[in-house]
Design a protein around this motif. Structure first.
Motif, PDB file in Angstrom:
ATOM      1  N   TRP A  70       7.910 -49.081  41.816  1.00  0.00           N
ATOM      2  CA  TRP A  70       8.546 -49.112  43.139  1.00  0.00           C
ATOM      3  C   TRP A  70       8.756 -50.552  43.614  1.00  0.00           C
ATOM      4  CZ3 TRP A  70      10.356 -44.993  45.991  1.00  0.00           C
ATOM      5  CH2 TRP A  70      10.714 -45.257  47.309  1.00  0.00           C
ATOM      6  N   ASN A  71       7.832 -51.433  43.304  1.00  0.00           N
ATOM      7  CA  ASN A  71       7.922 -52.829  43.739  1.00  0.00           C
ATOM      8  C   ASN A  71       8.556 -53.739  42.693  1.00  0.00           C
ATOM      9  OD1 ASN A  71       6.568 -52.229  46.194  1.00  0.00           O
ATOM     10  ND2 ASN A  71       4.589 -52.383  45.161  1.00  0.00           N
ATOM     11  N   GLN A  72       9.103 -53.179  41.616  1.00  0.00           N
ATOM     12  CA  GLN A  72       9.698 -53.985  40.563  1.00  0.00           C
ATOM     13  C   GLN A  72      10.969 -54.669  41.067  1.00  0.00           C
ATOM     14  OE1 GLN A  72       9.979 -56.067  37.622  1.00  0.00           O
ATOM     15  NE2 GLN A  72       8.502 -54.458  37.134  1.00  0.00           N
ATOM     16  N   TYR A  73      11.042 -55.963  40.837  1.00  0.00           N
ATOM     17  CA  TYR A  73      12.213 -56.733  41.291  1.00  0.00           C
ATOM     18  C   TYR A  73      12.909 -57.464  40.156  1.00  0.00           C
ATOM     19  CZ  TYR A  73      14.938 -60.418  43.544  1.00  0.00           C
ATOM     20  OH  TYR A  73      15.946 -61.256  43.922  1.00  0.00           O
ATOM     21  N   MET A  74      12.164 -57.984  39.196  1.00  0.00           N
ATOM     22  CA  MET A  74      12.753 -58.819  38.159  1.00  0.00           C
ATOM     23  C   MET A  74      13.667 -58.021  37.237  1.00  0.00           C
ATOM     24  SD  MET A  74      10.800 -61.359  35.528  1.00  0.00           S
ATOM     25  CE  MET A  74       9.961 -62.080  36.949  1.00  0.00           C
ATOM     26  N   THR A  99      14.054 -53.114  46.340  1.00  0.00           N
ATOM     27  CA  THR A  99      13.676 -54.524  46.309  1.00  0.00           C
ATOM     28  C   THR A  99      14.901 -55.431  46.359  1.00  0.00           C
ATOM     29  OG1 THR A  99      13.565 -54.301  43.895  1.00  0.00           O
ATOM     30  CG2 THR A  99      11.496 -54.133  45.118  1.00  0.00           C
ATOM     31  N   GLN A 100      15.941 -55.051  45.619  1.00  0.00           N
ATOM     32  CA  GLN A 100      17.179 -55.828  45.699  1.00  0.00           C
ATOM     33  C   GLN A 100      17.820 -55.709  47.079  1.00  0.00           C
ATOM     34  OE1 GLN A 100      18.733 -53.741  42.058  1.00  0.00           O
ATOM     35  NE2 GLN A 100      19.466 -55.798  41.551  1.00  0.00           N
ATOM     36  N   GLY A 101      17.753 -54.510  47.659  1.00  0.00           N
ATOM     37  CA  GLY A 101      18.329 -54.334  48.985  1.00  0.00           C
ATOM     38  C   GLY A 101      17.605 -55.122  50.050  1.00  0.00           C
ATOM     39  N   THR A 125      16.952 -56.881  38.903  1.00  0.00           N
ATOM     40  CA  THR A 125      17.798 -58.026  39.202  1.00  0.00           C
ATOM     41  C   THR A 125      18.583 -58.466  37.970  1.00  0.00           C
ATOM     42  OG1 THR A 125      16.267 -58.779  40.912  1.00  0.00           O
ATOM     43  CG2 THR A 125      17.807 -60.400  40.047  1.00  0.00           C
ATOM     44  N   VAL A 126      17.972 -58.398  36.798  1.00  0.00           N
ATOM     45  CA  VAL A 126      18.630 -58.830  35.559  1.00  0.00           C
ATOM     46  C   VAL A 126      19.526 -57.732  34.990  1.00  0.00           C
ATOM     47  CG1 VAL A 126      18.215 -59.597  33.186  1.00  0.00           C
ATOM     48  CG2 VAL A 126      16.773 -60.439  35.042  1.00  0.00           C
ATOM     49  N   LEU A 127      19.067 -56.486  35.057  1.00  0.00           N
ATOM     50  CA  LEU A 127      19.759 -55.394  34.372  1.00  0.00           C
ATOM     51  C   LEU A 127      20.623 -54.540  35.283  1.00  0.00           C
ATOM     52  CD1 LEU A 127      16.742 -54.168  32.198  1.00  0.00           C
ATOM     53  CD2 LEU A 127      18.532 -55.795  31.555  1.00  0.00           C
TER      54      LEU A 127
END
Length: 307
Positions: free
Chosen positions: A237-241, A256-258, A244-246
């Motif tokens: 749920w908290n994954q951001y990296m 997280t991106q939002g 962001t890349v994929l």
């Protein structure tokens, strides 16, 4: 004149009640005092830690109901009026509803796939001896120590060549692969603590391996599944990296991106109340999951020690 002589004490017979002189001496008061001081110190540390964790969360929730002027003029005071329009504005205008739906799809699919595949692999590694068993197990262990940052560039090209870039199912597969090492490591140790007599009785009654696993062993491993599921849910749920890349498609962004996009855009507009409302929206599912399943998490973590 006859003198009375005191009779000699008789030896204690077996089964005779223990006299007062046979009882162990009480503990000195010094040990009791030291134990009280230690308990008071440990409880004080726990209270301080709880205060440091809970206060920022409560402050974020309180701030999400304030207007922008109150956030800067009186940041520590309670809101004079509950501004529910902050939540509606963040949900509609900031597209938090779309980000929330994408996150639920990605995390829900990856969590189910991780638990199913991880539990099957862990059961085989824990209960069956075959050539390469330990090698496969240590291969999963090695995957836990491999930094994901070193694999971002080759992972991007692999996902792109498979045609899974900027797709929900592609992100689900990456999340499953990212979470499998810890899941297999955790559940392998848990399956080893379960009694083998139940599975052997099922085999004697004619049950197949798949039926024994899904109908007998998997329900017995429910505390471990809930525990590792909560840990995977928090991490995914908290994954951001990885997203962001994929996942560069604006229509398929996760929470997280939002939140990052909302912080950048609202920073120029000055809509800090909407930003805090979006932050609390992303935080509530994690808190609710842990509050609901906190007892199962503790049972899963202590099951191996209690066995």
């Amino acid at each position: 004149m006859k003198t009375t002589e005191t009779p000699a004490p008789l030896p204690a017979e077996s089964g005779a009640p223990i006299t007062k002189t046979d009882t162990p001496p009480p503990r000195p008061p010094k040990e009791k005092k030291e134990g009280t001081v230690l308990n008071a110190f440990s409880h004080g540390i726990l209270v301080l830690w709880a205060f440091m964790v809970v206060m920022p969360l409560l402050w974020a929730v309180m701030t999400s109901f304030k207007d922008d002027r109150s956030i800067f003029s009186s940041p520590w005071s309670l809101p004079d009026t509950l501004h529910f329009d902050n939540w509606s504005r963040a949900w509609t205008e900031a597209n938090m509803s779309d980000y929330f739906l994408n996150t639920v799809l990605v995390v829900g699919g990856s969590l189910i796939g991780t638990l199913v595949l991880g539990s099957m692999a862990a059961y085989v590694l824990a209960r069956f001896d075959f050539p390469g068993n330990r090698f496969i197990y240590y291969l999963f262990i090695g995957g836990m120590s491999f930094p994901i940052m070193l694999a971002l560039v080759p992972l991007f090209y692999v996902v792109n060549n498979m045609g899974l870039l900027n797709t929900i199912h592609g992100l689900i597969l990456v999340y499953i692969a990212y979470s499998l090492p810890f899941t297999v490591f955790f559940l392998t140790a848990f399956f080893r603590t379960l009694p083998t007599s139940v599975a052997e009785a099922a085999f004697v009654d004619g049950a197949s391996h798949s039926r024994t696993f899904f109908q007998i062993m998997l329900p017995m491993a429910k505390p471990g599944l809930v525990s590792v599921g909560i840990f995977n849910f928090l991490g995914q749920w908290n994954q951001y990296m990885l997203p962001t890349v994929l996942n560069t498609d604006p229509d398929k962004r996760v929470l997280t991106q939002g939140l990052v996009q909302l912080a950048v855009s609202q920073g120029y507009k000055g809509d800090w109340s909407g930003l805090f409302a979006g932050l609390v929206m992303a935080m509530l599912p994690v808190l609710a999951a842990y509050i609901i399943f906190q007892r199962q998490v503790v049972q899963g973590l202590t099951a191996g020690a209690l066995k």
